[in-house]
Design a protein around this motif. Structure first.
Motif, PDB file in Angstrom:
ATOM      1  N   GLY A 216       0.782  -1.232   0.000  1.00 22.55           N
ATOM      2  CA  GLY A 216       0.000   0.000   0.000  1.00 22.55           C
ATOM      3  C   GLY A 216       0.811   1.278   0.000  1.00 22.55           C
ATOM      4  N   ARG A 217       2.111   1.168  -0.268  1.00 21.66           N
ATOM      5  CA  ARG A 217       2.976   2.352  -0.256  1.00 21.66           C
ATOM      6  C   ARG A 217       3.137   2.907  -1.669  1.00 21.66           C
ATOM      7  N   LEU A 218       3.222   4.240  -1.783  1.00 21.67           N
ATOM      8  CA  LEU A 218       3.401   4.905  -3.070  1.00 21.67           C
ATOM      9  C   LEU A 218       4.876   5.240  -3.293  1.00 21.67           C
ATOM     10  N   TRP A 219       5.347   4.999  -4.520  1.00 20.40           N
ATOM     11  CA  TRP A 219       6.736   5.265  -4.897  1.00 20.40           C
ATOM     12  C   TRP A 219       6.770   6.057  -6.200  1.00 20.40           C
ATOM     13  N   ILE A 220       7.556   7.129  -6.246  1.00 21.35           N
ATOM     14  CA  ILE A 220       7.722   7.873  -7.500  1.00 21.35           C
ATOM     15  C   ILE A 220       8.785   7.175  -8.341  1.00 21.35           C
ATOM     16  N   LEU A 221       8.360   6.546  -9.437  1.00 22.50           N
ATOM     17  CA  LEU A 221       9.302   5.826 -10.296  1.00 22.50           C
ATOM     18  C   LEU A 221      10.082   6.792 -11.172  1.00 22.50           C
ATOM     19  N   GLU A 222       9.391   7.785 -11.703  1.00 20.91           N
ATOM     20  CA  GLU A 222      10.070   8.837 -12.469  1.00 20.91           C
ATOM     21  C   GLU A 222       9.115   9.993 -12.714  1.00 20.91           C
ATOM     22  N   VAL A 223       9.682  11.104 -13.174  1.00 17.16           N
ATOM     23  CA  VAL A 223       8.895  12.300 -13.474  1.00 17.16           C
ATOM     24  C   VAL A 223       9.113  12.669 -14.934  1.00 17.16           C
ATOM     25  N   ASN A 224       8.038  12.846 -15.671  1.00 19.07           N
ATOM     26  CA  ASN A 224       8.101  13.245 -17.075  1.00 19.07           C
ATOM     27  C   ASN A 224       7.836  14.748 -17.173  1.00 19.07           C
ATOM     28  N   THR A 225       8.702  15.453 -17.890  1.00 23.50           N
ATOM     29  CA  THR A 225       8.496  16.890 -18.073  1.00 23.50           C
ATOM     30  C   THR A 225       7.713  17.184 -19.347  1.00 23.50           C
ATOM     31  N   ARG A 226       7.383  16.132 -20.098  1.00 22.90           N
ATOM     32  CA  ARG A 226       6.524  16.268 -21.283  1.00 22.90           C
ATOM     33  C   ARG A 226       5.526  15.114 -21.250  1.00 22.90           C
ATOM     34  N   PRO A 227       4.593  15.105 -20.283  1.00 18.59           N
ATOM     35  CA  PRO A 227       3.662  13.981 -20.161  1.00 18.59           C
ATOM     36  C   PRO A 227       2.742  13.871 -21.377  1.00 18.59           C
ATOM     37  N   GLY A 228       2.464  12.628 -21.759  1.00 15.46           N
ATOM     38  CA  GLY A 228       1.629  12.398 -22.929  1.00 15.46           C
ATOM     39  C   GLY A 228       0.175  12.777 -22.695  1.00 15.46           C
ATOM     40  N   PHE A 229      -0.443  13.353 -23.725  1.00 13.87           N
ATOM     41  CA  PHE A 229      -1.858  13.714 -23.695  1.00 13.87           C
ATOM     42  C   PHE A 229      -2.696  12.721 -24.496  1.00 13.87           C
ATOM     43  N   SER A 230      -2.199  12.348 -25.685  1.00 22.37           N
ATOM     44  CA  SER A 230      -3.033  11.686 -26.685  1.00 22.37           C
ATOM     45  C   SER A 230      -3.575  10.336 -26.234  1.00 22.37           C
ATOM     46  N   ALA A 231      -2.823   9.585 -25.421  1.00 18.81           N
ATOM     47  CA  ALA A 231      -3.292   8.256 -25.011  1.00 18.81           C
ATOM     48  C   ALA A 231      -4.596   8.333 -24.223  1.00 18.81           C
ATOM     49  N   LEU A 232      -4.872   9.491 -23.596  1.00 18.03           N
ATOM     50  CA  LEU A 232      -6.109   9.640 -22.834  1.00 18.03           C
ATOM     51  C   LEU A 232      -7.343   9.568 -23.729  1.00 18.03           C
ATOM     52  N   LYS A 233      -7.157   9.768 -25.034  1.00 17.99           N
ATOM     53  CA  LYS A 233      -8.297   9.641 -25.953  1.00 17.99           C
ATOM     54  C   LYS A 233      -8.793   8.204 -26.021  1.00 17.99           C
ATOM     55  N   SER A 234      -7.948   7.251 -25.584  1.00 18.33           N
ATOM     56  CA  SER A 234      -8.355   5.840 -25.644  1.00 18.33           C
ATOM     57  C   SER A 234      -9.412   5.498 -24.597  1.00 18.33           C
ATOM     58  N   LEU A 235      -9.571   6.359 -23.593  1.00 17.92           N
ATOM     59  CA  LEU A 235     -10.602   6.119 -22.584  1.00 17.92           C
ATOM     60  C   LEU A 235     -11.977   6.472 -23.146  1.00 17.92           C
ATOM     61  N   LYS A 236     -12.962   5.674 -22.783  1.00 13.69           N
ATOM     62  CA  LYS A 236     -14.331   5.946 -23.240  1.00 13.69           C
ATOM     63  C   LYS A 236     -14.812   7.305 -22.739  1.00 13.69           C
ATOM     64  N   ASP A 237     -14.491   7.598 -21.479  1.00  9.94           N
ATOM     65  CA  ASP A 237     -14.816   8.897 -20.887  1.00  9.94           C
ATOM     66  C   ASP A 237     -13.715   9.884 -21.289  1.00  9.94           C
ATOM     67  N   LYS A 238     -14.062  10.892 -22.070  1.00  8.94           N
ATOM     68  CA  LYS A 238     -13.060  11.839 -22.587  1.00  8.94           C
ATOM     69  C   LYS A 238     -12.800  13.016 -21.643  1.00  8.94           C
ATOM     70  N   SER A 239     -13.378  12.988 -20.443  1.00  9.09           N
ATOM     71  CA  SER A 239     -13.256  14.161 -19.563  1.00  9.09           C
ATOM     72  C   SER A 239     -11.815  14.405 -19.123  1.00  9.09           C
ATOM     73  N   LEU A 240     -11.040  13.348 -18.889  1.00  6.72           N
ATOM     74  CA  LEU A 240      -9.647  13.547 -18.483  1.00  6.72           C
ATOM     75  C   LEU A 240      -8.849  14.198 -19.611  1.00  6.72           C
ATOM     76  N   TYR A 241      -9.093  13.746 -20.848  1.00  5.03           N
ATOM     77  CA  TYR A 241      -8.398  14.337 -21.988  1.00  5.03           C
ATOM     78  C   TYR A 241      -8.765  15.808 -22.135  1.00  5.03           C
ATOM     79  N   ARG A 242     -10.045  16.119 -21.998  1.00  2.00           N
ATOM     80  CA  ARG A 242     -10.481  17.513 -22.126  1.00  2.00           C
ATOM     81  C   ARG A 242      -9.861  18.382 -21.038  1.00  2.00           C
ATOM     82  N   THR A 243      -9.750  17.832 -19.823  1.00  6.09           N
ATOM     83  CA  THR A 243      -9.172  18.593 -18.706  1.00  6.09           C
ATOM     84  C   THR A 243      -7.702  18.902 -18.945  1.00  6.09           C
ATOM     85  N   ILE A 244      -6.928  17.893 -19.354  1.00  8.36           N
ATOM     86  CA  ILE A 244      -5.492  18.093 -19.529  1.00  8.36           C
ATOM     87  C   ILE A 244      -5.213  19.062 -20.686  1.00  8.36           C
ATOM     88  N   VAL A 245      -6.031  19.001 -21.739  1.00  5.15           N
ATOM     89  CA  VAL A 245      -5.869  19.925 -22.866  1.00  5.15           C
ATOM     90  C   VAL A 245      -6.271  21.340 -22.466  1.00  5.15           C
TER      91      VAL A 245
END
Length: 255
Positions: A216-245
């Motif tokens: 149950g512990r959280l670990w930061i594996l790495e940090v991306n300074t250019r996180p991907g947006f487009s893969a969020l379109k694969s979700l049926k609910d597009k609200s996360l994609y709309r929010t990040i854009v």
């Protein structure tokens, strides 16, 4: 380090970003043990941990990563993509990893036993973005489910995206526990934003890859300074994609 057309700074070196995280007294507790790849550091890490990840310092998308498992005294298994090799001594292991590296800089990171959902290991992505007035906000969080037989969960390595609540419910989490994890993720994201901001005020977005281990512990594996947006379109609910854009548009990024 370089500044992208979005106006947000990009840092490729995982080692640089790891050192920044470890300089923060709170964040360092959530960073797995990580070292530059050398013969001596390999001996130390494989003696200390049963599983160690071998990661290119400048790689993206899960490319070039290998997993090393200690099978017994002086015996190791190396897994990369869908190939598996064995090494019968620390010297043979070092030689095999040197061949994989092909002269590139690599890191060794303590392996985290990921929580699973329906048998698939997953990690969590927490994105923080700047608003028009310069304030950091935790914008979206989601899950990256690994493809069976893959050692990484990345979307471009066959993984799939999912929403956090149903994924954590399937692991047996209660609604109260899920909300607690989401608050902790947001806090890690905001603390990381402040940590990176101390290095430069030109960061506008950060994507944290966070492991939830089986305790149950959280670990930061790495940090991306250019996180991907487009893969969020694969979700049926597009609200996360709309929010990040929507937040991205405030500093010039639209996809």
């Amino acid at each position: 380090m370089r500044r992208r057309a979005t106006g947000s700074m990009s840092v490729k070196s995982k080692w640089t970003k790891t050192k920044w995280l470890r300089s923060d007294r709170v964040l360092r507790r959530s960073v797995p043990d990580t070292k530059r790849f050398t013969r001596s550091s390999l001996e130390v890490m494989t003696a200390r941990y049963k599983t160690v990840y071998f990661k290119p310092t400048g790689g993206t998308g899960g490319n070039g990563i290998a997993r090393v498992k200690r099978l017994g005294p002086g015996r190791f298994q190396i897994r990369k993509d869908l190939s598996t090799f064995e090494a019968s001594s620390p010297r043979a292991l070092y030689a095999r990893l040197k061949r994989i590296a092909r002269g590139r800089s690599y890191l060794l990171q303590k392996g985290i036993a990921l929580q699973t959902s329906r048998g698939r290991p997953f990690d969590l992505r927490m994105v923080v973005q700047r608003t028009r007035n310069g304030k950091w906000v935790p914008s979206v969080m989601f899950v990256k489910l690994g493809k069976p037989n893959k050692i990484v969960t990345n979307y471009h390595q066959g993984g799939t995206l999912a929403k956090i609540d149903p994924t954590l419910r399937r692991t047996g989490c209660t609604p109260k526990q899920i909300n607690r994890y989401k608050r902790r993720l947001a806090a890690l994201g905001m603390r990381t934003a402040r940590c990176f901001e101390r290095r430069s005020g030109r960061f506008k977005e950060l994507g944290l890859d966070v492991a939830l281990d089986r305790d149950g512990r959280l670990w930061i594996l790495e940090v991306n300074t250019r996180p991907g947006f487009s893969a969020l379109k694969s979700l049926k609910d597009k609200s996360l994609y709309r929010t990040i854009v929507r937040y991205g548009k405030q500093y010039g990024r639209t996809r």
